[in-house]
Design a protein around this motif. Structure first.
Motif, PDB file in Angstrom:
ATOM      1  N   ARG A 130       0.830  -1.092  -0.099  1.00  0.00           N
ATOM      2  CA  ARG A 130       0.020  -0.164   0.144  1.00  0.00           C
ATOM      3  C   ARG A 130       0.873   1.469  -0.083  1.00  0.00           C
ATOM      4  N   SER A 131       1.966   1.226   0.521  1.00  0.00           N
ATOM      5  CA  SER A 131       2.959   2.433   0.776  1.00  0.00           C
ATOM      6  C   SER A 131       3.354   2.887  -0.859  1.00  0.00           C
ATOM      7  N   SER A 132       3.354   1.730  -1.572  1.00  0.00           N
ATOM      8  CA  SER A 132       3.723   2.141  -3.265  1.00  0.00           C
ATOM      9  C   SER A 132       2.482   2.994  -3.827  1.00  0.00           C
ATOM     10  N   MET A 133       1.376   3.031  -3.280  1.00  0.00           N
ATOM     11  CA  MET A 133       0.092   3.385  -3.939  1.00  0.00           C
ATOM     12  C   MET A 133      -0.320   4.854  -3.410  1.00  0.00           C
ATOM     13  N   LYS A 134       0.153   5.545  -2.653  1.00  0.00           N
ATOM     14  CA  LYS A 134      -0.209   6.656  -2.128  1.00  0.00           C
ATOM     15  C   LYS A 134      -0.711   7.695  -2.743  1.00  0.00           C
ATOM     16  N   GLU A 135      -0.492   7.923  -4.009  1.00  0.00           N
ATOM     17  CA  GLU A 135      -1.004   8.980  -5.017  1.00  0.00           C
ATOM     18  C   GLU A 135      -2.073   8.337  -5.954  1.00  0.00           C
ATOM     19  N   LEU A 136      -2.243   6.924  -5.918  1.00  0.00           N
ATOM     20  CA  LEU A 136      -3.424   6.503  -6.537  1.00  0.00           C
ATOM     21  C   LEU A 136      -4.713   6.545  -5.987  1.00  0.00           C
ATOM     22  N   ASP A 137      -5.771   6.659  -6.794  1.00  0.00           N
ATOM     23  CA  ASP A 137      -7.077   7.166  -6.276  1.00  0.00           C
ATOM     24  C   ASP A 137      -7.544   5.911  -5.510  1.00  0.00           C
ATOM     25  N   PRO A 138      -8.329   5.989  -4.545  1.00  0.00           N
ATOM     26  CA  PRO A 138      -8.754   4.898  -3.664  1.00  0.00           C
ATOM     27  C   PRO A 138      -9.535   3.723  -4.362  1.00  0.00           C
ATOM     28  N   VAL A 139     -10.302   4.412  -5.374  1.00  0.00           N
ATOM     29  CA  VAL A 139     -10.914   3.250  -6.380  1.00  0.00           C
ATOM     30  C   VAL A 139      -9.810   2.242  -6.920  1.00  0.00           C
ATOM     31  N   ILE A 140      -8.863   2.857  -7.340  1.00  0.00           N
ATOM     32  CA  ILE A 140      -7.892   1.945  -8.146  1.00  0.00           C
ATOM     33  C   ILE A 140      -7.293   1.120  -7.056  1.00  0.00           C
ATOM     34  N   VAL A 141      -6.890   1.620  -5.853  1.00  0.00           N
ATOM     35  CA  VAL A 141      -6.214   0.838  -4.819  1.00  0.00           C
ATOM     36  C   VAL A 141      -7.256  -0.355  -4.350  1.00  0.00           C
ATOM     37  N   LYS A 142      -8.506  -0.148  -4.376  1.00  0.00           N
ATOM     38  CA  LYS A 142      -9.415  -1.021  -3.889  1.00  0.00           C
ATOM     39  C   LYS A 142      -9.613  -2.050  -5.077  1.00  0.00           C
ATOM     40  N   TRP A 143      -9.441  -2.079  -6.137  1.00  0.00           N
ATOM     41  CA  TRP A 143      -9.211  -2.674  -7.165  1.00  0.00           C
ATOM     42  C   TRP A 143      -8.146  -3.626  -7.260  1.00  0.00           C
ATOM     43  N   ILE A 144      -7.165  -3.284  -6.972  1.00  0.00           N
ATOM     44  CA  ILE A 144      -5.776  -3.779  -6.730  1.00  0.00           C
ATOM     45  C   ILE A 144      -5.949  -4.907  -5.551  1.00  0.00           C
ATOM     46  N   MET A 145      -6.329  -4.335  -4.369  1.00  0.00           N
ATOM     47  CA  MET A 145      -6.386  -5.234  -3.216  1.00  0.00           C
ATOM     48  C   MET A 145      -7.409  -6.209  -3.420  1.00  0.00           C
TER      49      MET A 145
END
Length: 419
Positions: A130-145
């Motif tokens: 997660r620390s590598s995705m700080k500037e990614l939109d939460p929607v994109i981060v949720k898709w990845i997780m």
């Protein structure tokens, strides 16, 4: 030590024997008989064989623990293969997995060459960072997780591997003698492209995967993110690119940015240009005498270590009743803060969660209430329950496992004292 067929093959090559040369049939037959005789009489001796087996077993013993960890169900096959052929197929598997860009996307048995490859991949797939995705939109981060939790695939690792190929192809590092520094030169035009990083071709080949289907532009944003933030170290295009994806691609991005919001605290003054519209109020009993701002954060402080919200049920009920009255007068706070209780035999993480559920039940008519546990950065005569990083992670994992909406506030008070 070679098996007999390997020994004969070696001797054939050395003597350039051609068994299909029928003019030398008798001569060839004699040579083959000599090979077999030499193998059993001179090459294969009990002493040499025992020594060879011992060496193989010793080599295997050195790596047996790692094999059992990396290949829990197939390590016996790997060991037997090594004893029989003197070849380490686990080394080959590791190289195949590491050199394949699409390994992080494997999720079906058909995606793996063998069960051992699946075991190796899962062993070293620690999940997206997660620390590598700080500037990614939460929607994109949720898709990845979600893709990782549901299918065990690591889209972030895949994106890093995919973009490393573009880095090798389109960038070069040059050293400037004038400024005595190295800098990166980019030869790829990535702005305003309809098909950046050949995303269209890749998507058509892999859209049958459930975590890829319909997520073409999510993947494009992930690749662009790594290209800008990790490879070029130039995020100037990111804001404009994000807006283009929202307007042109209709992506449902939240487009939120992390920012610090100043709150009004008694005794703390801000410069005139700093506007603070949220008031921070501490209360021992849940009552608020006066409110200066429309928005507020309400903190329940522990009056005594043995007589407070956590340890005294009667007092807890009084505080909750007072909170209801406060909410009626001033509306819901932006956040209801609870200070960590002290650690003892009767108070642990599970007891904390139980009291949290009790509070939720009492405030069930106030569905918008946000509750947080605040850590404590310093010790008193007793140790706080949520104090060290281990305490914080234990609470975090419990919250995650139980899927409850309890937030954690980190106490960042500077405890350094100058002499």
């Amino acid at each position: 030590m070679q098996k007999i067929e390997d020994y004969i093959h070696t001797r054939k090559l050395k003597d350039k024997l051609d068994e299909f040369d029928f003019s030398k049939r008798s001569e060839n037959m004699g040579k083959i008989i000599n090979y077999v005789s030499e193998y059993f009489n001179n090459y294969l001796t009990p002493e040499d064989f025992s020594e060879e087996i011992l060496k193989l077993q010793q080599n295997l013993e050195k790596s047996r623990k790692r094999l059992e960890e990396d290949y829990p169900t197939s390590h016996l096959f790997i060991e037997q293969f090594y004893m029989k052929h003197q070849k380490r197929i686990d080394t080959f598997i590791g190289k195949v997995v590491q050199n394949s860009v699409e390994t992080p996307l494997c999720y079906r048995l058909s995606d793996y060459m063998a069960i051992a490859v699946e075991e190796y991949t899962k062993r070293w797939n620690e999940g997206p960072d997660r620390s590598s995705m700080k500037e990614l939109d939460p929607v994109i981060v949720k898709w990845i997780m979600d893709a990782y939790h549901e299918y065990g695939v690591n889209l972030l690792d895949f994106a890093y591997g995919y973009m490393s190929e573009w880095e090798k192809k389109y960038t070069e590092t040059t050293y400037s003698r004038d400024i005595k520094e190295s800098y990166l030169i980019n030869h790829y035009d990535y702005q305003y492209q309809d098909n950046p990083f050949d995303i269209n071709q890749w998507y058509e080949q892999h859209k049958d995967r459930p975590f890829i289907e319909g997520k073409k532009y999510f993947l494009e944003m992930l690749l662009m993110y790594i290209w800008l933030f990790e490879i070029l170290d130039d995020s100037s295009y990111w804001g404009e690119y994000t807006q283009l994806m929202i307007k042109q691609r209709k992506l449902p991005l939240k487009n939120e940015k992390r920012r610090l919001i100043p709150v009004a605290i008694s005794g703390i003054s801000y410069p005139e240009e700093i506007e603070n519209t949220i008031e921070y109020i501490e209360t021992k009993d849940g009552k608020v005498k006066q409110l200066q701002a429309q928005k507020y954060i309400l903190a329940i402080i522990n009056e005594k270590q043995t007589d407070n919200f956590w340890t005294n049920q009667v007092k807890r009920k009084d505080i909750i009743q007072n909170l209801k009255e406060t909410f009626k007068l001033y509306g819901m706070p932006k956040l209801l803060e609870l200070r960590t209780p002290m650690k003892n035999a009767a108070m642990g993480i599970q007891e904390l969660i139980s009291i949290y559920y009790e509070l939720l039940h009492e405030l069930k008519n106030y569905k918008t209430v946000n509750i947080a546990i605040r850590t404590q950065s310093s010790k008193s005569s007793k140790e706080p329950l949520i104090y060290s990083m281990n305490d914080i992670m234990k609470l975090y994992n419990t919250i995650k496992e139980m899927k409850i909406d309890l937030k954690i506030m980190l106490d960042m008070v500077d405890t350094i004292r100058t002499v």
